[in-house]
Design an enzyme around this catalytic site. Structure first.
Site, PDB file in Angstrom:
ATOM      1  N   GLU A   1    -106.385  -9.635   1.191  1.00 15.66           N
ATOM      2  CA  GLU A   1    -106.959 -11.079   1.408  1.00 15.66           C
ATOM      3  C   GLU A   1    -108.297 -10.773   1.713  1.00 15.66           C
ATOM      4  OE1 GLU A   1    -104.940 -12.886   4.557  1.00 15.66           O
ATOM      5  OE2 GLU A   1    -102.907 -12.632   3.687  1.00 15.66           O
TER       6      GLU A   1
ATOM      7  N   GLU B   1     -96.339 -15.626   6.938  1.00 17.77           N
ATOM      8  CA  GLU B   1     -94.711 -15.252   6.974  1.00 17.77           C
ATOM      9  C   GLU B   1     -94.268 -15.843   8.190  1.00 17.77           C
ATOM     10  OE1 GLU B   1     -94.128 -10.812   5.808  1.00 17.77           O
ATOM     11  OE2 GLU B   1     -95.842 -11.042   6.993  1.00 17.77           O
TER      12      GLU B   1
ATOM     13  N   GLY C   1    -103.348  -7.897   4.654  1.00 18.65           N
ATOM     14  CA  GLY C   1    -104.670  -7.727   5.258  1.00 18.65           C
ATOM     15  C   GLY C   1    -105.716  -7.196   4.326  1.00 18.65           C
TER      16      GLY C   1
ATOM     17  N   HIS D   1     -98.917  -7.624  -2.443  1.00 20.94           N
ATOM     18  CA  HIS D   1     -99.086  -7.779  -0.965  1.00 20.94           C
ATOM     19  C   HIS D   1     -99.655  -6.266  -0.403  1.00 20.94           C
ATOM     20  CE1 HIS D   1     -97.557  -9.014   3.248  1.00 20.94           C
ATOM     21  NE2 HIS D   1     -97.916  -7.625   3.516  1.00 20.94           N
TER      22      HIS D   1
ATOM     23  N   ARG E   1     -87.641 -12.278  11.981  1.00 23.56           N
ATOM     24  CA  ARG E   1     -87.873 -11.516  11.059  1.00 23.56           C
ATOM     25  C   ARG E   1     -87.233 -10.210  11.181  1.00 23.56           C
ATOM     26  NH1 ARG E   1     -92.102  -6.821   9.804  1.00 23.56           N
ATOM     27  NH2 ARG E   1     -91.708  -6.520   7.703  1.00 23.56           N
TER      28      ARG E   1
ATOM     29  N   LYS F   1     -95.283 -10.099  17.727  1.00 22.10           N
ATOM     30  CA  LYS F   1     -95.968 -11.076  17.259  1.00 22.10           C
ATOM     31  C   LYS F   1     -95.160 -12.196  17.165  1.00 22.10           C
ATOM     32  CE  LYS F   1     -99.006 -12.254  13.186  1.00 22.10           C
ATOM     33  NZ  LYS F   1     -99.349 -11.962  11.989  1.00 22.10           N
TER      34      LYS F   1
END
Length: 396
Positions: free
Chosen positions: A327, A378, A324, A205, A88, A16
């Site tokens: 939210e 992020e 995901g 999260h 990351r 990503k």
């Protein structure tokens, strides 16, 4: 394009990426390479408001995947000349308390820590190595998921296990999702109009991976994931908390070795084990006893951690849902906090059901404890930390 940072989030079978303008917060480009190593790989690249640039082919490895990303920028734009590349990295152990410039010594350290995150660190390193070749001379920055959690006090990170394990082998709680926690905790303070230093927060999260983190004054004081990302909440394919004696039991009665048990708990546990799918959307779409049990197990575990962290913090100003599931799944938010009204925690049904991607409160007006939905970012957090490390002068 001075002032742009390329953010790479390299997963086990995906890359990503986003190009972030650190001056305006705009994203001139973003994309995803998925199903790396499979026959039907896919690259989807978005540049500006134009149609997506897509490729469907086999990407044998992450090197080929990142090469395809470079080709997508050449074919669909924008011109790619980043001032830095931010990566990351999932596990930094207790060595990395903040973002660092990547050099050979940092790469060696990330490699040494791979046994703590065997599914993540090796592929994070693959992305780093390929990016260093693709952008020679451009600063490369590692941003660690574990870094935010290294403020845990000793009583939170210490396991009651053999001293030799703790001292020689580094067995302790590390915690993860730190990049997400850092971002949403700051946004929560801004949304509430409060100073983060005076806030007590519980961040949930909830994605394919899921965690709860207790934050006091901007510092993590406890978190549900442990030495690895397996501990804690029920997740898409991870079991979360189980009896540590389970591995020994399965070895005795079924002949399974430790690796087989670990793989099963990490890849065939969680919602997948309970329903046959690790996708919460698919579980929610069903109306059968198996799915209902899975949802009850999932939300009960969250509620238990919320209660525990409330007791630990003594006062909670806000509970933040992100990721995901956090939210987008109103039912999970409501069910996870059901029955906590005596603690000042409640969800307003109308606010909670609102179909929007914006940051918002879903608790009743004037609630003692705000319940917030804050989409995590992020990529921006990685860009922000990268910029802080390399210096504002590079964005001129």
């Amino acid at each position: 394009m001075a002032g742009h940072i390329l953010v790479l989030n390299t997963g086990s079978s995906s890359i990503k990426y986003e190009l972030v303008d650190v001056r305006t917060h705009q994203r001139p480009a973003r994309g995803l390479v998925e199903r790396i190593g499979e026959e039907r790989g896919r690259l989807t690249h978005h540049a500006g408001d134009g149609p997506a640039y897509e490729r469907q082919e086999r990407f044998p490895g992450h090197g080929e995947g990142l090469t395809a990303v470079m080709e997508a920028f050449e074919a669909a734009g924008p011109a790619l000349d980043p001032v830095a590349v931010g990566h990351r990295v999932v596990h930094g152990g207790d060595r990395f308390t903040e973002a660092v410039l990547i050099d050979d010594a940092v790469i060696a350290a990330i490699e040494e820590l791979a046994p703590l995150a065997p599914l993540h660190n090796p592929v994070n390193l693959a992305g780093i190595r390929v990016a260093r070749k693709a952008f020679p001379g451009v600063p490369q920055v590692a941003v660690f998921d574990t870094a935010f959690q290294l403020t845990l006090p000793p009583e939170a990170y210490t396991y009651a296990v053999d001293r030799d394990w703790r001292e020689r082998l580094g067995v302790r709680r590390f915690g993860f999702h730190g990049t997400s926690c850092a971002y949403v905790s700051r946004r929560a303070a801004e949304l509430l109009g409060r100073d983060l230093a005076g806030l007590n927060l519980i961040v949930l999260h909830l994605g394919n991976g899921a965690s709860a983190t207790a934050i006091s004054g901007g510092r993590s004081v406890d978190t549900s994931m442990g030495m690895t990302p397996l501990e804690g909440l029920v997740m898409g394919t991870r079991s979360g908390d189980v009896d540590p004696a389970l591995a020994g039991y399965l070895a005795r009665v079924d002949g399974l070795d430790a690796q087989q048990v670990e793989r099963a708990l990490s890849h065939r546990g969680g919602l997948l084990a309970l329903t046959g799918t690790g996708d919460m959307r698919e579980v929610r779409a069903r109306d059968d006893a198996e799915a209902r049990l899975a949802l009850d197990v999932y939300t009960r575990r969250i509620r238990k951690y919320v209660g525990a962290y409330y007791a630990l913090l003594g006062r909670v100003d806000a509970i933040v849902f992100t990721g995901g599931v956090g939210e987008h799944d109103a039912a999970t938010r409501a069910e996870s906090l059901a029955g906590l009204e005596r603690l000042g925690i409640a969800v307003d049904p109308a606010r909670n059901a609102e179909a929007t991607a914006r940051e918002r409160a879903v608790s009743p007006a004037g609630a003692e404890v705000a319940v917030l939905v804050i989409p995590t970012d992020e990529e921006w957090e990685i860009a922000r930390q990268s910029l802080a490390l390399i210096g504002d002068s590079l964005t001129g």
